[in-house]
Design a protein around this motif. Structure first.
Motif, mmCIF file in Angstrom:
data_model
loop_
_atom_site.group_PDB
_atom_site.id
_atom_site.type_symbol
_atom_site.label_atom_id
_atom_site.label_comp_id
_atom_site.label_asym_id
_atom_site.label_seq_id
_atom_site.Cartn_x
_atom_site.Cartn_y
_atom_site.Cartn_z
ATOM 1 N N MET A 30 -7.133 -5.841 1.870
ATOM 2 C CA MET A 30 -5.824 -5.730 1.227
ATOM 3 C C MET A 30 -4.691 -6.011 2.204
ATOM 4 O O MET A 30 -3.565 -6.290 1.798
ATOM 5 C CB MET A 30 -5.657 -4.325 0.630
ATOM 6 C CG MET A 30 -6.498 -4.082 -0.602
ATOM 7 S SD MET A 30 -6.116 -2.505 -1.409
ATOM 8 C CE MET A 30 -6.486 -1.350 -0.095
ATOM 9 N N LEU A 73 -9.977 -1.757 2.294
ATOM 10 C CA LEU A 73 -8.740 -1.393 2.987
ATOM 11 C C LEU A 73 -8.263 -2.528 3.881
ATOM 12 O O LEU A 73 -7.079 -2.865 3.926
ATOM 13 C CB LEU A 73 -8.972 -0.127 3.817
ATOM 14 C CG LEU A 73 -7.776 0.347 4.651
ATOM 15 C CD1 LEU A 73 -6.656 0.845 3.745
ATOM 16 C CD2 LEU A 73 -8.198 1.441 5.623
ATOM 17 N N SER A 85 1.503 4.043 -2.655
ATOM 18 C CA SER A 85 0.630 5.198 -2.846
ATOM 19 C C SER A 85 1.331 6.496 -2.484
ATOM 20 O O SER A 85 0.870 7.575 -2.861
ATOM 21 C CB SER A 85 -0.641 5.042 -2.011
ATOM 22 O OG SER A 85 -0.317 4.967 -0.626
ATOM 23 N N ASN A 89 0.827 -1.205 0.000
ATOM 24 C CA ASN A 89 0.000 0.000 0.000
ATOM 25 C C ASN A 89 0.862 1.257 0.000
ATOM 26 O O ASN A 89 0.442 2.318 -0.474
ATOM 27 C CB ASN A 89 -0.911 0.023 1.227
ATOM 28 C CG ASN A 89 -1.988 -1.043 1.157
ATOM 29 O OD1 ASN A 89 -2.467 -1.365 0.085
ATOM 30 N ND2 ASN A 89 -2.357 -1.589 2.286
ATOM 31 N N THR A 116 -5.254 1.673 -2.653
ATOM 32 C CA THR A 116 -4.605 2.927 -2.276
ATOM 33 C C THR A 116 -3.840 3.562 -3.431
ATOM 34 O O THR A 116 -3.503 4.743 -3.370
ATOM 35 C CB THR A 116 -3.634 2.692 -1.110
ATOM 36 O OG1 THR A 116 -2.745 1.616 -1.451
ATOM 37 C CG2 THR A 116 -4.390 2.336 0.157
ATOM 38 N N PRO A 136 -3.490 -2.810 -4.945
ATOM 39 C CA PRO A 136 -3.994 -2.035 -3.801
ATOM 40 C C PRO A 136 -4.903 -0.898 -4.241
ATOM 41 O O PRO A 136 -4.605 -0.170 -5.191
ATOM 42 C CB PRO A 136 -2.719 -1.486 -3.151
ATOM 43 C CG PRO A 136 -1.622 -2.350 -3.651
ATOM 44 C CD PRO A 136 -2.028 -2.807 -5.009
#
Length: 801
Positions: free
Chosen positions: A772, A769, A443, A440, A465, A463
């Motif tokens: 993941m 969220l 990001s 993540n 994100t 992801p």
């Protein structure tokens, strides 16, 4: 414009004058100096300027004057300096200018003259400087120019001049200081008479077609500081071809040596280390040099740029390179270098660009590179490097152009420190053995314009994100083990490659996915739908139900895993709670209460005891019996409202006095009629003095399988964020909807984030969220307060043992 008796000079340099050059200048017959440089004059050079018969210097450079040089200029017999550079003059350099035998400086660079250099310019016996670069000139250089013995500066660069330089007949250009012929089409060998130009400081002949062995002896050129001979065809295949390097040791002021992109071959002499300690730029790139890099290269302590790219060098990178503390650029790519990257490379704290790609380097990437805090770009691709990506490397927030580690044997996880590359434009980690989930933390690389992770062993989903990578137009994750659905936010990209993974479900059809030329999904057998050009089967409705079921399973699994963490913390935090409730206390909590007792406890349901009111019920506080510590909350249903009879259909104790999961199990599986709560959320959970959770507010509830009191299909069911997604489509309430809400409630407890938090949008929500984070990164999403409590209580527990 009038001439004053004392005036012999007119200077209007560096203003913003526009329009044509005034013809009235011709009235100033005593003028010796005219400068109109750096303005915006246009039109043509006025012919009547020839009336200024005493004129010695005419400076009109950096304007927008066009047309041709008027022939009347040839009548100004006292002219010594003409500066017309960077205008729009055409029709060639006129031969009549050769009549001005007093000419010392002639500068016309940057005009689109065309034509050739007139032979008549050889009449300028007093000429010291001539600048005709960038004038679109062709044909040969008049030989008469080489006989002008006072010439110090010759600049004929950036034209289409042909022919060769003449061999020595007499002393050629004995006073030459700067000789610039770069970027033409000159041929032949470099004549040996240049060896006698002892005043030479700059020789630039790059970008031509000179060939043969370099026969110049540089021993006499002690003052030269710029020597640019590259991008030619020099080379003879003789063993001593590079011997001229030895003679350069006398050039103690040399700062720039460019011998790149020729055909030099052979060993690089050790005498390379005897070059000037003032040398800043050294390039031998693009030749056919072989053998090891001399350790003596470490003597060139003033080097800021070293380019030895595209040769055939072998052996190790000498550790002495670490002594070149001023190095900013190092290009060693496309050689045959072996061994490990020296750890001393980390000593090069001024480094901004390092390219060691396309060699045969082995071993791990030295973590010491993390000391190069000015590094803007790093290329270690196409080698044989192994090991893990150093975390220190990913903490180089200075990296802003490109980080390329592709085509190696790197393995392990992509460290979360990658989030610190927030200025990086291009990240290429393709064709390695990297594994695990795509983190993540990627990001954080918000400046990425290209990301390639193809040809690795990454697994799990892309992801959600990564939606924060707003500037990213290109993404390649092909040839991995990725799975899950294709995130819809990827439609905003310009190029996307998802080929040869395990993606499933429906392919979006908008944005990038509307053009089959901009994306690839080959080798994903479980994908369906998409545009017609893909030729994939239509998605079946049954698959949607399966997907919904999988969603519930994921939520339950993540909730269970996260709940195990908070449960341990919760148990150790309860200082006053008894280890086990007695049977009598349990019976007491499940006692039956009469209406008269409730009436007395709440003082006749007086407004003074009203503690809350909802759409379907009101809540009152009260005290049961004579004991002051038996506080209760009494819910009074509005019987005329929909769902009010639910409360009377289940046992009071079982509904309000057990934990949440047991309550759901009871109303779903153990009631005579299955009850759907329909609005499970934190505000509908109350805790008693013993921290036992109680489910409340059955105002939106209904009996499963009955037609009574069912909600209108046009009404919104439940609360946004907690209600099952299908409720928004008008689907009937089910027990699965309660399970979904329970899962969201648990996730909110674990993560400390509400489902309506500002970070969530149409592509990212609370359960995505959390999912993941499975299976290896659960603690990344747990609220740090919970983890802190857990650690504190764990420490206390250990001290008590």
């Amino acid at each position: 414009m009038q001439e004053t008796s004392a005036s012999s000079q007119l200077s209007l340099t560096n203003n913003s004058f526009q329009g044509s050059i005034p013809h009235e200048l011709s009235r100033l017959s005593r003028l010796r100096f005219i400068s109109l440089k750096y303005n915006k004059f246009n039109g043509v050079i006025p012919a009547n300027i020839s009336r200024c018969s005493k004129l010695e210097e005419l400076h009109l450079s950096h304007n927008e004057v066009g047309g041709s040089i008027p022939k009347e200029i040839g009548f100004l017999s006292k002219l010594t300096s003409v500066e017309l550079d960077y205008n729009k003059l055409t029709h060639g350099i006129p031969p009549f200018l050769g009549n001005i035998t007093s000419m010392e400086v002639f500068s016309v660079s940057g005009n689109p003259f065309g034509g050739s250099i007139p032979e008549t310019l050889g009449h300028w016996k007093s000429l010291k400087e001539i600048y005709c670069d960038g004038c679109n000139l062709s044909r040969t250089i008049p030989r008469s120019l080489y006989n002008l013995s006072l010439l110090t500066n010759i600049t004929l660069a950036d034209n289409q001049l042909t022919g060769s330089l003449p061999p020595a007949v007499v002393a050629m250009l004995p006073h030459i200081v700067f000789f610039q012929l770069r970027d033409n089409q000159l041929t032949g060998s470099l004549p040996s008479w240049i060896s006698n130009c002892s005043r030479l400081r700059g020789l630039e002949i790059d970008g031509n077609k000179f060939s043969g062995k370099l026969e110049i002896n540089f021993v006499k050129l002690r003052d030269i500081y710029v020597l640019i001979l590259g991008n030619n065809n020099f080379g003879s295949k003789e063993d001593d071809e590079m011997k001229f390097i030895d003679s350069l040791k006398n050039c103690t002021r040399l700062e720039v040596l460019y011998l790149g992109d020729c055909m030099f071959q052979g060993l690089l002499p050790r005498s390379i280390g005897n070059l000037s300690d003032q040398l800043r730029y050294l390039s031998l790139a693009g030749n056919q040099l072989y053998g090891s890099l001399p350790r003596s290269i470490g003597n060139l302590v003033s080097l800021t740029k070293l380019s030895l790219r595209e040769n055939q060098f072998t052996g190790n990178i000498p550790s002495t390179i670490g002594d070149l503390q001023k190095l900013e650029v190092v290009y060693l790519y496309k050689n045959r270098l072996l061994g490990m990257i020296p750890g001393v490379m980390g000593n090069l704290s001024s480094l901004i660009s390092l390219d060691l790609s396309s060699n045969m380097l082995q071993g791990v990437i030295p973590s010491s590179l993390g000391n190069c805090h000015r590094l803007l770009e790093l290329y270690l691709n196409d080698d044989k490097l192994n090991g893990k990506i150093p975390r220190t490397l990913l903490q180089l927030s200075s990296l802003s152009i490109k980080l390329d580690l592709s085509h190696n044997n790197l393995f392990g996880l992509l460290p979360p420190e990658v989030t610190e590359l927030n200025m990086l434009s291009v990240l290429d980690l393709s064709e390695n053995n990297l594994s695990g989930n795509i983190p993540n933390s990627l990001s954080g690389c918000v400046s990425l314009s290209s990301l390639s992770l193809k040809g690795n062993l990454f697994q799990g989903m892309i992801p959600a994100t990564l939606i924060s990578l707003k500037a990213l137009p290109e993404l390649d994750v092909s040839h991995n083990n990725l799975s899950g659905q294709i995130p819809k936010y990827l439609e905003r990209l310009q190029y996307l490659n998802l080929s040869y993974n395990n993606f499933e479900g429906e392919i979006p059809m908008s944005g990038l996915f509307a053009n089959a030329k901009t994306f690839s999904v080959l080798g994903n057998s479980r994908l369906c739908g998409g545009i017609v050009e893909l030729g994939l089967p239509k998605c079946k409705e049954a698959k949607k139900q399966t997907k919904k079921f999988h969603l519930y399973v994921i939520i339950i699994l993540i909730a269970c895993k996260l709940f195990s963490v908070i449960f341990l913390s919760y148990v150790w935090c309860q200082k006053n709670r008894k280890s086990q409730l007695s049977q009598s206390s349990t019976r007491e909590r499940f006692m039956k209460v009469s209406y008269s007792q409730l009436l007395k406890a709440t003082d006749g349901f007086s407004n003074a005891n009203l503690i809350g009111k909802g759409a379907f019920s009101s809540f009152y506080k009260g005290i049961l019996g004579d004991d002051d510590d038996k506080f209760v909350a009494v819910k009074v249903l509005h019987l005329k409202k929909r769902g009010a009879e639910i409360r009377g259909s289940v046992k009071h104790g079982r509904l309000y006095d057990i934990e949440i999961s047991y309550a759901l199990d009871y109303i779903h599986n153990h009631c005579i009629l299955v009850v759907i709560h329909g609005d499970l959320k934190p505000s509908n959970i109350l805790f008693d003095d013993d921290m036992v959770a109680n489910v409340r507010d059955f105002g939106l509830s209904r009996f499963l399988g009955t037609t009574s009191n069912q909600n209108n299909s046009t009404e919104i069911r439940g609360t946004i964020g907690y209600a099952a997604p299908e409720y928004g489509l008008g689907n009937e309430m089910t027990s699965s909807g309660d399970v979904y809400s329970y899962g969201i409630l648990l996730l909110e407890m674990m993560t400390g984030k509400t489902p309506t938090d500002n970070i969530f949008n149409e592509s990212l929500n609370l359960h995505k969220l959390a999912s993941m984070a499975l299976p290896d990164h659960v603690t990344d999403v747990i609220d740090v307060k919970i983890l802190n409590i857990y650690q504190e209580d764990l420490c206390k527990k250990r001290k008590q043992m």
